[in-house]
Design a protein around this motif. Sequence first.
Motif, PDB file in Angstrom:
ATOM      1  N   LEU A 170      59.553  31.427  37.515  1.00 23.43           N
ATOM      2  CA  LEU A 170      58.890  32.223  36.829  1.00 23.43           C
ATOM      3  C   LEU A 170      57.413  31.844  36.380  1.00 23.43           C
ATOM      4  N   ALA A 171      57.488  30.738  35.865  1.00 21.78           N
ATOM      5  CA  ALA A 171      56.423  30.143  35.292  1.00 21.78           C
ATOM      6  C   ALA A 171      55.149  29.774  36.517  1.00 21.78           C
ATOM      7  N   ALA A 172      55.845  29.574  37.682  1.00 18.80           N
ATOM      8  CA  ALA A 172      54.961  29.254  38.643  1.00 18.80           C
ATOM      9  C   ALA A 172      54.099  30.620  39.044  1.00 18.80           C
ATOM     10  N   ILE A 173      54.915  31.465  39.234  1.00 21.61           N
ATOM     11  CA  ILE A 173      54.357  32.932  39.776  1.00 21.61           C
ATOM     12  C   ILE A 173      53.345  33.364  38.653  1.00 21.61           C
ATOM     13  N   ARG A 174      53.805  33.286  37.331  1.00 22.40           N
ATOM     14  CA  ARG A 174      52.927  33.814  36.074  1.00 22.40           C
ATOM     15  C   ARG A 174      51.653  32.962  36.079  1.00 22.40           C
ATOM     16  N   MET A 175      51.735  31.608  36.430  1.00 18.99           N
ATOM     17  CA  MET A 175      50.330  30.687  36.290  1.00 18.99           C
ATOM     18  C   MET A 175      49.568  31.154  37.430  1.00 18.99           C
ATOM     19  N   LEU A 176      50.078  31.369  38.572  1.00 19.29           N
ATOM     20  CA  LEU A 176      49.443  31.885  39.891  1.00 19.29           C
ATOM     21  C   LEU A 176      48.547  33.169  39.595  1.00 19.29           C
ATOM     22  N   PHE A 177      49.253  34.133  39.151  1.00 23.87           N
ATOM     23  CA  PHE A 177      48.848  35.501  38.945  1.00 23.87           C
ATOM     24  C   PHE A 177      47.785  35.272  37.686  1.00 23.87           C
ATOM     25  N   ASP A 178      47.772  34.509  36.933  1.00 24.59           N
ATOM     26  CA  ASP A 178      46.806  34.252  35.898  1.00 24.59           C
ATOM     27  C   ASP A 178      45.517  33.734  36.285  1.00 24.59           C
ATOM     28  N   TRP A 179      45.723  32.826  37.323  1.00 23.95           N
ATOM     29  CA  TRP A 179      44.519  32.043  38.032  1.00 23.95           C
ATOM     30  C   TRP A 179      43.990  33.401  38.858  1.00 23.95           C
ATOM     31  N   LEU A 180      44.659  34.312  39.367  1.00 24.95           N
ATOM     32  CA  LEU A 180      44.103  35.340  40.191  1.00 24.95           C
ATOM     33  C   LEU A 180      43.361  36.349  39.464  1.00 24.95           C
ATOM     34  N   VAL A 181      43.884  36.231  38.135  1.00 23.40           N
ATOM     35  CA  VAL A 181      43.169  37.489  37.196  1.00 23.40           C
ATOM     36  C   VAL A 181      41.818  36.800  36.890  1.00 23.40           C
ATOM     37  N   THR A 182      41.968  35.662  36.381  1.00 19.76           N
ATOM     38  CA  THR A 182      40.526  34.988  36.044  1.00 19.76           C
ATOM     39  C   THR A 182      39.674  34.843  36.934  1.00 19.76           C
ATOM     40  N   GLY A 183      40.043  34.939  38.561  1.00 18.99           N
ATOM     41  CA  GLY A 183      39.069  34.885  39.546  1.00 18.99           C
ATOM     42  C   GLY A 183      38.755  36.342  39.872  1.00 18.99           C
ATOM     43  N   HIS A 184      39.381  37.202  39.090  1.00 21.66           N
ATOM     44  CA  HIS A 184      38.795  38.610  39.409  1.00 21.66           C
ATOM     45  C   HIS A 184      39.403  39.085  40.936  1.00 21.66           C
ATOM     46  N   ILE A 185      40.727  38.516  41.220  1.00 21.47           N
ATOM     47  CA  ILE A 185      41.454  38.936  42.482  1.00 21.47           C
ATOM     48  C   ILE A 185      42.196  40.112  41.950  1.00 21.47           C
ATOM     49  N   MET A 186      42.957  40.082  40.915  1.00 17.41           N
ATOM     50  CA  MET A 186      43.743  41.038  40.248  1.00 17.41           C
ATOM     51  C   MET A 186      43.277  41.368  39.062  1.00 17.41           C
ATOM     52  N   GLU A 187      43.434  42.615  38.554  1.00 22.75           N
ATOM     53  CA  GLU A 187      43.171  43.113  37.214  1.00 22.75           C
ATOM     54  C   GLU A 187      44.065  42.729  36.162  1.00 22.75           C
ATOM     55  N   THR A 188      45.438  42.717  36.327  1.00 22.75           N
ATOM     56  CA  THR A 188      46.507  42.534  35.453  1.00 22.75           C
ATOM     57  C   THR A 188      47.401  41.319  35.935  1.00 22.75           C
ATOM     58  N   ASN A 189      48.176  40.685  35.196  1.00 23.65           N
ATOM     59  CA  ASN A 189      49.041  39.768  35.412  1.00 23.65           C
ATOM     60  C   ASN A 189      50.433  40.483  35.568  1.00 23.65           C
ATOM     61  N   PRO A 190      51.140  41.007  36.816  1.00 25.29           N
ATOM     62  CA  PRO A 190      52.357  41.586  36.629  1.00 25.29           C
ATOM     63  C   PRO A 190      53.634  40.637  36.008  1.00 25.29           C
ATOM     64  N   ALA A 191      53.430  39.304  35.875  1.00 25.06           N
ATOM     65  CA  ALA A 191      54.526  38.548  35.501  1.00 25.06           C
ATOM     66  C   ALA A 191      54.415  38.120  34.068  1.00 25.06           C
ATOM     67  N   HIS A 192      53.364  38.869  33.418  1.00 25.74           N
ATOM     68  CA  HIS A 192      52.952  38.384  31.917  1.00 25.74           C
ATOM     69  C   HIS A 192      54.129  38.912  31.266  1.00 25.74           C
ATOM     70  N   ALA A 193      54.645  39.882  31.132  1.00 24.11           N
ATOM     71  CA  ALA A 193      55.579  40.758  30.317  1.00 24.11           C
ATOM     72  C   ALA A 193      56.944  40.157  30.681  1.00 24.11           C
ATOM     73  N   VAL A 194      57.356  39.792  31.933  1.00 20.56           N
ATOM     74  CA  VAL A 194      58.692  39.394  32.326  1.00 20.56           C
ATOM     75  C   VAL A 194      59.141  37.918  31.596  1.00 20.56           C
ATOM     76  N   ARG A 195      60.454  38.303  31.107  1.00 16.52           N
ATOM     77  CA  ARG A 195      61.230  37.434  30.273  1.00 16.52           C
ATOM     78  C   ARG A 195      62.041  36.714  31.509  1.00 16.52           C
TER      79      ARG A 195
END
Length: 325
Positions: free
Chosen positions: A99-124
């Motif tokens: 989960l940490a790997a997926i969340r970190m990758l999506f964060d990277w994609l959000v800061t790179g303007h590839i995605m608007e939001t991180n879908p893993a951010h709120a997942v516990r």
Amino acid sequence: MIMVETQKSSYPALVPASVRLPALFQAMPEGGRRFWEFFTVNIRNANTRRAYFKAVEGFAAWCEERSLGDLAGVTPMHVAAYVEQLGRTHSKPTVKQYLAAIRMLFDWLVTGHIMETNPAHAVRGPKHSVRKGKTSVLSADEMRELLAAIDTTSLLGLRDRALIALMGYTFARVGAATGMKVGDFYVQKRRGWVRLHEKGGKVTELPCHHNLDQYLEEWIAASGLGTEPEAPLFPTLRHGRLTDRTPLPQANVHMMIQRRARAAGLRTKISAHSFRATGITTYLQNGGKLEIAQQMAGHESARTTGLYDRRSDEVALDEVERITF
């Protein structure tokens, strides 16, 4: 069609030829480039890179099985469902790492303007708390028996004794030990010192215990490596002879440890990491301070060092012996 920039060939030095871009990241031309940058630019540790890629690749395959082929379609519920499924087949620490790997990758994609939001951010992830490590620990007597059982009439024995002693006396990780060069053992204030290059770019310099000082001196003198400061301190030996200057692979170290443990008659199942835990525990048993052990081990927090403290094992054994029938 995927743009050339998204292919693994753009990063030949860091991405193996067999590695391919997961389908989930192929729909957006810039998504592939940003994906590879996450692993090659953002992550410097090779082991972390490998583990995180496996985690992300698994999630991408899971999405592909469900005909989810576009990053824009990934929602928090998809990530939560994947984590839920992982929990049925994997340990809690593994699920948390994935989960940490997926969340970190999506964060990277959000800061790179590839995605608007991180879908893993709120997942516990699953709750998991560890107060004591699982690494097997040797007693001081077992450690002495192991070192004494090594035949030091050969180069192989001298090398193995010095390597095992180094990990025990300095709390060094196996990667730091095998990565040492001859010049990383030096004399200062009439005592041998070692320089260890640990995880995260940390460099730890420690004086040697007198036993370790002796073992390293004997190994270097017998091998003739004293005039080669840039050579690996623990090279591979072929047929018991030093024929080249190739660092001893970690896999070979693990096999050597098992062989030496069997020869010494040790029944405790140990690994290279056991010497780190053994050294820390013995140091604390003899009145050492936790904060000094933390410094020697190169840990960020004393809590991490505490996971290697197995003094409570002896307390538990003493109490168990009170049960007499």
